[in-house]
Design a protein around this motif. Structure first.
Motif, PDB file in Angstrom:
ATOM      1  N   ALA A 160      28.842  32.376  44.318  1.00 24.77           N
ATOM      2  CA  ALA A 160      29.676  31.299  44.866  1.00 24.77           C
ATOM      3  C   ALA A 160      30.988  31.858  45.411  1.00 24.77           C
ATOM      4  CB  ALA A 160      29.941  30.247  43.791  1.00 24.77           C
ATOM      5  N   ARG A 168      32.227  31.619  49.329  1.00 28.17           N
ATOM      6  CA  ARG A 168      33.483  30.973  49.708  1.00 28.17           C
ATOM      7  C   ARG A 168      34.425  31.945  50.425  1.00 28.17           C
ATOM      8  NH1 ARG A 168      35.030  26.181  47.317  1.00 28.17           N
ATOM      9  NH2 ARG A 168      37.198  26.857  47.108  1.00 28.17           N
ATOM     10  N   ILE A 199      26.220  26.055  45.742  1.00 30.81           N
ATOM     11  CA  ILE A 199      26.795  27.103  46.591  1.00 30.81           C
ATOM     12  C   ILE A 199      26.641  26.727  48.060  1.00 30.81           C
ATOM     13  CG2 ILE A 199      26.514  29.491  47.352  1.00 30.81           C
ATOM     14  CD1 ILE A 199      25.720  30.210  44.497  1.00 30.81           C
ATOM     15  N   PRO A 212      33.714  27.251  42.620  1.00 34.10           N
ATOM     16  CA  PRO A 212      33.028  27.955  41.525  1.00 34.10           C
ATOM     17  C   PRO A 212      33.319  27.360  40.152  1.00 34.10           C
ATOM     18  CG  PRO A 212      33.899  29.532  43.081  1.00 34.10           C
ATOM     19  CD  PRO A 212      34.406  28.200  43.519  1.00 34.10           C
TER      20      PRO A 212
END
Length: 262
Positions: A85, A89, A228, A234
């Protein structure tokens, strides 16, 4: 190595031997090859009649899973998903393709590659849940075979008993042989019940437990992958994945997982 399986089998046979030796004092009198042959041979034969030969042979191969403690660590899986994750990001979903190369779990890797390919989230869920459904079905076949063997075993024990009673009635004029013949007849029922309740049915239940544990963790992976793909934080993903676990397991999780704020 799954110590629970070994302890259960060893202690089960040990307690029976101690009980027999305490009661009759002659354990060897309970060893009857003909009875064992009737029960085991009949049970295996009936199993081959009931199921395709390939499924029966493949099921016998997975018996080793009962003795192997294949640990599924929720902590490691959650931390792995959190790391993915963070990568997504920070660098985007396409960066997950490189991260997937270090993942050993084929199910998780497949989900990552589906996300990288830009697959619709609903389609990703459908594909992974379909694979889970067939995985559970394959597991249930092995469990069903051992459960069936647990059903057949006492039945063949009764068949052996009937064979012994027929032999006894043939020589009923010899009163001195009635006791030994009756004892031999009942031993087959003893073996049928023993094999069913100490070997076949417990193996089926152990496989069911291991299968449920694996399915739950793969469902956790599915939820993590979709989160995700949706770009969730997260920290939120971690809290969501914890809901799949029992409260006592949650306490064992790392309190400071590897996370990054966007």
């Amino acid at each position: 190595m799954d110590l629970a399986t070994l302890i259960g089998l060893i202690s089960g046979f040990l307690f029976i031997i101690i009980g027999v030796s305490t009661g009759s004092g002659n354990v060897m009198s309970f060893l009857h090859p003909a009875s064992i042959l009737i029960v085991l041979g009949g049970t295996i034969a009936a199993t081959f009649v009931s199921f395709p030969i390939k499924k029966v042979l493949s099921t016998f191969k997975v018996v080793k899973n009962v003795f192997v403690n294949k640990t599924f660590s929720p902590n490691e899986i959650i931390q792995q998903i959190i790391r993915l994750a963070n990568v997504a990001r920070k660098e985007g979903l396409l960066a997950l393709e490189e991260a997937a190369e270090d993942i050993d779990d084929e199910f998780l890797k497949k989900g990552i590659l589906l996300i990288v390919d830009g697959t619709d989230p609903e389609l990703v869920r459908n594909i992974l849940e379909t694979e889970l459904a067939f995985l559970e079905e394959r597991h249930s076949q092995g469990q069903g075979i051992f459960e069936a063997m647990g059903t057949y075993s006492p039945a063949f024990g009764m068949i052996g008993t009937l064979i012994g009673l027929i032999s006894m009635l043939r020589d009923i004029s010899d009163t001195s042989s009635i006791g030994p013949n009756m004892s031999t007849a009942l031993i087959t029922t003893f073996y049928g019940t023993l094999f069913a309740n100490l070997i076949f049915l417990p193996i089926s239940n152990k496989l069911k437990g291991k299968s449920k544990e694996e399915i739950i963790l793969k469902e956790l992976m599915v939820e993590g992958l979709l989160s995700i793909q949706a770009g969730e934080n997260p920290r939120i993903i971690e809290e969501k994945l914890k809901t799949f676990l029992a409260p006592d397991v949650r306490k064992t999780l790392n309190n400071e997982p590897e996370r990054e704020e966007a």
